[in-house]
Every structure is written in structure tokens, then in C-alpha cells.
Design a protein around this motif. Sequence first.
Motif, short mmCIF file in Angstrom:
data_model
loop_
_atom_site.label_atom_id
_atom_site.label_comp_id
_atom_site.label_asym_id
_atom_site.label_seq_id
_atom_site.Cartn_x
_atom_site.Cartn_y
_atom_site.Cartn_z
N SER A 1 0.86 -1.18 0.00
CA SER A 1 0.00 0.00 0.00
C SER A 1 0.89 1.23 0.00
O SER A 1 2.11 1.14 0.17
CB SER A 1 -0.95 0.00 1.20
N THR A 2 0.27 2.38 -0.17
CA THR A 2 1.02 3.63 -0.29
C THR A 2 0.41 4.68 0.61
O THR A 2 -0.81 4.84 0.66
CB THR A 2 0.99 4.14 -1.74
N ALA B 1 10.22 16.85 6.58
CA ALA B 1 9.51 16.16 7.65
C ALA B 1 9.82 14.67 7.68
O ALA B 1 9.55 13.99 8.68
CB ALA B 1 8.00 16.37 7.51
N LEU B 2 10.40 14.14 6.61
CA LEU B 2 10.71 12.71 6.51
C LEU B 2 12.21 12.44 6.63
O LEU B 2 12.63 11.29 6.51
CB LEU B 2 10.21 12.16 5.17
N ARG B 3 12.99 13.47 6.88
CA ARG B 3 14.44 13.31 6.94
C ARG B 3 14.82 12.30 8.02
O ARG B 3 14.45 12.43 9.18
CB ARG B 3 15.10 14.65 7.21
N ILE C 1 3.68 -0.97 11.01
CA ILE C 1 3.72 -1.25 9.58
C ILE C 1 5.17 -1.30 9.11
O ILE C 1 6.00 -0.49 9.55
CB ILE C 1 2.98 -0.15 8.78
N ARG C 2 5.48 -2.21 8.20
CA ARG C 2 6.83 -2.24 7.64
C ARG C 2 6.98 -1.17 6.57
O ARG C 2 6.13 -1.05 5.67
CB ARG C 2 7.12 -3.63 7.04
N LEU C 3 8.05 -0.41 6.67
CA LEU C 3 8.35 0.62 5.67
C LEU C 3 9.17 -0.01 4.55
O LEU C 3 10.31 -0.42 4.76
CB LEU C 3 9.12 1.77 6.32
N ALA C 4 8.57 -0.07 3.36
CA ALA C 4 9.25 -0.68 2.22
C ALA C 4 10.08 0.34 1.44
O ALA C 4 10.95 -0.04 0.67
CB ALA C 4 8.24 -1.34 1.29
N LEU D 1 5.23 7.15 1.07
CA LEU D 1 5.80 6.02 1.79
C LEU D 1 5.21 4.74 1.23
O LEU D 1 3.97 4.61 1.13
CB LEU D 1 5.49 6.12 3.29
N ARG D 2 6.06 3.80 0.86
CA ARG D 2 5.62 2.48 0.42
C ARG D 2 5.56 1.58 1.64
O ARG D 2 6.54 1.44 2.37
CB ARG D 2 6.58 1.92 -0.63
N LEU D 3 4.41 0.96 1.86
CA LEU D 3 4.17 0.16 3.06
C LEU D 3 3.96 -1.30 2.71
O LEU D 3 3.50 -1.63 1.62
CB LEU D 3 2.92 0.69 3.79
#
Length: 230
Positions: A35-36, A48-50, A106-109, A121-123
Motif C-alpha cells: 500500500s502507499t 519532515a521525513l528526513r 507497519i513495515r516501511l518498504a 511512503l511504500r508500506l
Amino acid sequence: MSQEFSLRVIAHVRSDFPSKFGVPRQSGLVDDLESTLVFEPEFRNEDALRGLEGFSHLWLVWVFHQARRREWSPTVRPPRLGGNVRMGVFATRSPFRPNPIALSAIRLAGVERTREWGTVLRLRGADLMDGTPVLDIKPYLPYADCIPDALGGFAAVPAGEALEVAIPPDLLERVPPDRRKSLRGVLAQDPRPHYQEDPDRVYGFGFGGLEVRFSVAGGVLTVREILEGT
């Protein structure tokens, strides 16, 4: 003293589930599910994602947006217990709560830039339906968040054994190759309510633009139809 707080939706999840039927009951049960997470325009800021790419898993704080009720009940009937036993709402993960807030590991892909949505973010393994509003993201810290000797109460073990899944080859051909493994994983978890055991009943749910219909008998889930464009 009663207090109210206003929360802002920072993102929404894009997944293969248009409704809650079929969604895994917990995150991580079907790791092949992809999922995304798409941020709202206001929050499409890479700063914000650094540092986030250094974490393998995330906590998502999200909203049961299709389970909101005006009134709340102090007890609910967990499907895990057959739907006939009442437990305290705070002893369950029921969506019907005073505040419809949920938490999933959730796993961060991957963290990926896209032209349409900016950085997303790819989940993997998410238990979220399409359009789920996300309130916050926090990194999962193994040394603090993993408690090996924790007790699980009445839900200490998985809900049941995985089902054997039978999909006729001609029906499987209707599923995109990159979705076949995740669909099998979802079906093996038995999407039915725990208290339904009718072997003649045909169930159905949406998955990646398809309608998947199946029945279950003797520990075997058999796909009966896969319809397109529903």
C-alpha cells in the motif's frame, strides 16, 4: 474536566481494499500486501521525513473513518470470542470506541518521490482500507516497543490456523501477477467473521479493482468467482 482536541489528517492510505471486509485483522499478518501512504498537500515536505529511511517499521496513528458512532458502549463483542461474549472496549481493538483512533505497526518498504503525489511512503503488511485517514507517523523502536514477555490476554495467540487456498487457474489469470501472492495471503487468513461457519455460503470482497467470491469448507477456502471492474 472534559476536554476536546482538534486533530488534522496528514495523509491517506491507498490500498487494494475498497471496504473493510477482507482487510487483515492485524498488521503484519500478510507481509506481501503493498500500500502507499500519500500525504496531504500541506504536509508534502521532504524535510519532515528526513531520517525516516533508516527505520524498518513505523507506527501509524489513524482513524476508523467508517466506524464512527454518536454513542459509545463500555463493552463490545469481539469476533475472536465468537461474537457472543462481551468484553470491555478498552480490552479490545474494536473500532467502536469513544474516539475512533487506531494504531498499527507497519513495515516501511521505501520512501519514494512521485510526480503526482510528491514523496510517498511504500508500506508492506498494512491492515488498512483504501482512503484511511492518517493522523501521525512515528518510528518503531525495537528496544522500547518490543516487549517479548508481554501478555496477550484473551487474544494471546493468532485467531486460528491458516486455511488452504484453492484458486482455479482460469480465475487466477484474472489477478495481476504482482497481486496474486498477496491475495492468497489475505484469503489464507480467512476473511470471514469468526462466528460464521456455513460451508454453503459464498462471501465476497473487493481487492485491487476485482470482486473475489469464495466459500470455505473443511479447512479449504475455494475461490468461486473473480469479477472485474466491480
